[in-house]
Design a protein around this motif. Structure first.
Motif, PDB file in Angstrom:
ATOM      1  N   SER A 100      67.139 114.354  35.949  1.00 54.52           N
ATOM      2  CA  SER A 100      66.660 115.207  34.865  1.00 54.52           C
ATOM      3  C   SER A 100      65.137 115.282  34.872  1.00 54.52           C
ATOM      4  CB  SER A 100      67.132 114.655  33.516  1.00 54.52           C
ATOM      5  OG  SER A 100      66.532 115.383  32.459  1.00 54.52           O
ATOM      6  N   SER A 102      63.754 117.346  32.312  1.00 53.24           N
ATOM      7  CA  SER A 102      63.583 118.094  31.060  1.00 53.24           C
ATOM      8  C   SER A 102      62.334 117.688  30.298  1.00 53.24           C
ATOM      9  CB  SER A 102      64.827 117.916  30.172  1.00 53.24           C
ATOM     10  OG  SER A 102      65.031 116.537  29.885  1.00 53.24           O
ATOM     11  N   SER A 103      61.902 116.443  30.474  1.00 55.63           N
ATOM     12  CA  SER A 103      60.730 115.978  29.732  1.00 55.63           C
ATOM     13  C   SER A 103      59.460 115.985  30.578  1.00 55.63           C
ATOM     14  CB  SER A 103      60.973 114.552  29.215  1.00 55.63           C
ATOM     15  OG  SER A 103      61.196 113.662  30.298  1.00 55.63           O
ATOM     16  N   ALA A 167      61.429 122.992  33.691  1.00 55.23           N
ATOM     17  CA  ALA A 167      62.861 123.289  33.689  1.00 55.23           C
ATOM     18  C   ALA A 167      63.208 124.252  32.562  1.00 55.23           C
ATOM     19  CB  ALA A 167      63.661 121.989  33.555  1.00 55.23           C
ATOM     20  N   GLN A 168      62.518 124.082  31.420  1.00 55.32           N
ATOM     21  CA  GLN A 168      62.786 124.967  30.286  1.00 55.32           C
ATOM     22  C   GLN A 168      62.387 126.409  30.596  1.00 55.32           C
ATOM     23  OE1 GLN A 168      61.312 122.055  30.153  1.00 55.32           O
ATOM     24  NE2 GLN A 168      62.292 120.774  28.600  1.00 55.32           N
ATOM     25  N   ASP A 173      67.945 123.137  36.006  1.00 53.53           N
ATOM     26  CA  ASP A 173      67.892 121.686  35.874  1.00 53.53           C
ATOM     27  C   ASP A 173      66.860 121.075  36.815  1.00 53.53           C
ATOM     28  OD1 ASP A 173      69.171 122.199  38.233  1.00 53.53           O
ATOM     29  OD2 ASP A 173      70.882 120.867  37.881  1.00 53.53           O
TER      30      ASP A 173
END
Length: 317
Positions: A100, A102-103, A167-168, A173
């Motif tokens: 991940s 995402s952050s 990713a956003q 992903d």
């Protein structure tokens, strides 16, 4: 009967080729060689099949000076995919792991890139063209064989973060960053991507690689195989010769010395010759390009402490 041997023309010079993706450097070389109907040619450092951009090709006597281009600095533009690691370190390999991202922020990535500027050490990829006991590492890797590789010293003069796509933003992903890298010989961009991914704890691979420059040769001067084929059409190979740079192009950065007729004669025989210009041109150990009085390129030489020009690489004719 056996296949007829390809002979070709005795052609000398350098072609700055723009290599397309999905082809090996050797494939590009062989196609260019046939378009020019050249007897002898070699490339000056392979680009991965994934990669595009500047691939200097040396024809004939210019191959004697290809090492200068192998040793030259290179400039690349590349896209790193963060969050996905592959077996080969690039988009051609099977996915090995996903993590991940995402952050992950641009600030974090920018800070991590500081670790890859300046003098650094790299462990070459098993999918590089380096050889182990005469076998390219990538051939061993495809057989499932891994060998120990020593870390090598390389220099990254510039590493610019051009753009970061989270990713956003991508709606995926994984995240992406575009970088521009100016580096010394032997630097592997895929290793920078993989090492960055390891440092960030998310894995990474190269999804795009484009060589913008190799030594003095830049993409603005490059010509593609498609352009060459279209220009030649059904005509003779000679009509492409205007694309060739002089034989001394790989060593154009070296100082130039012109020898008088008698000195040039003995120099061409492989003898070191005295010349008063030595003391004005450089210091002991410096390499120079040598020409005769008719401005014909004879080869490269080393200046000695007693004022001689000692041949190192000579043209055959």
């Amino acid at each position: 009967m056996g296949r007829k041997r390809f002979k070709g023309r005795a052609l000398d010079g350098v072609l700055v080729l723009h290599k397309d993706a999905a082809m090996t450097s050797n494939d590009a070389l062989q196609q260019a060689k046939r378009l020019f109907f050249a007897a002898k040619a070699g490339h000056t450092g392979a680009l991965d099949p994934l990669a595009t951009g500047v691939l200097p090709l040396c024809f004939g006597e210019a191959t004697k000076f290809s090492q200068y281009l192998l040793d030259a600095d290179k400039r690349y533009k590349s896209t790193f995919c963060l969050g996905v690691s592959t077996e080969t370190g690039d988009a051609d390999g099977e996915v090995r792991e996903r993590h991940s991202v995402s952050s992950l922020s641009e600030a974090t990535v920018a800070q991590a890139l500081d670790n890859f500027r300046g003098d650094i050490k790299q462990v070459p990829s098993m999918y590089s063209a380096l050889k182990h006991n005469g076998q390219p590492l990538y051939k061993l890797a495809r057989q499932g064989i891994t060998v120990e590789r020593e870390a090598r010293d390389v220099t990254v003069y510039e590493l610019k973060l051009l753009e970061f796509r989270s990713a956003q933003v991508l709606g995926e992903d994984y995240a992406e960053l575009d970088v521009e890298v100016f580096c010394s010989k032997g630097t592997y961009i895929r290793s920078i991507a993989e090492d960055l991914g390891e440092l960030l704890g998310c894995g990474a691979h190269v999804s795009m690689l484009h060589r913008m420059a190799a030594g003095p040769f830049v993409e603005a001067n490059a010509v593609s195989l498609q352009q060459l084929a279209a220009e030649r059409g059904e005509g003779l190979a000679e009509q492409l010769d205007h694309h060739l740079l002089p034989t001394d192009a790989p060593v154009a950065q070296l100082a130039r010395i012109e020898l008088p007729e008698e000195s040039a004669y003995y120099f061409k025989l492989g003898n070191a010759v005295m010349d008063a210009q030595v003391y004005r041109i450089g210091d002991e150990g410096d390499m120079v390009r040598v020409f005769d009085s008719a401005e014909r390129f004879l080869g490269v030489a080393e200046l000695t402490d007693d004022g001689r020009v000692a041949p190192k690489r000579l043209l055959a004719n």
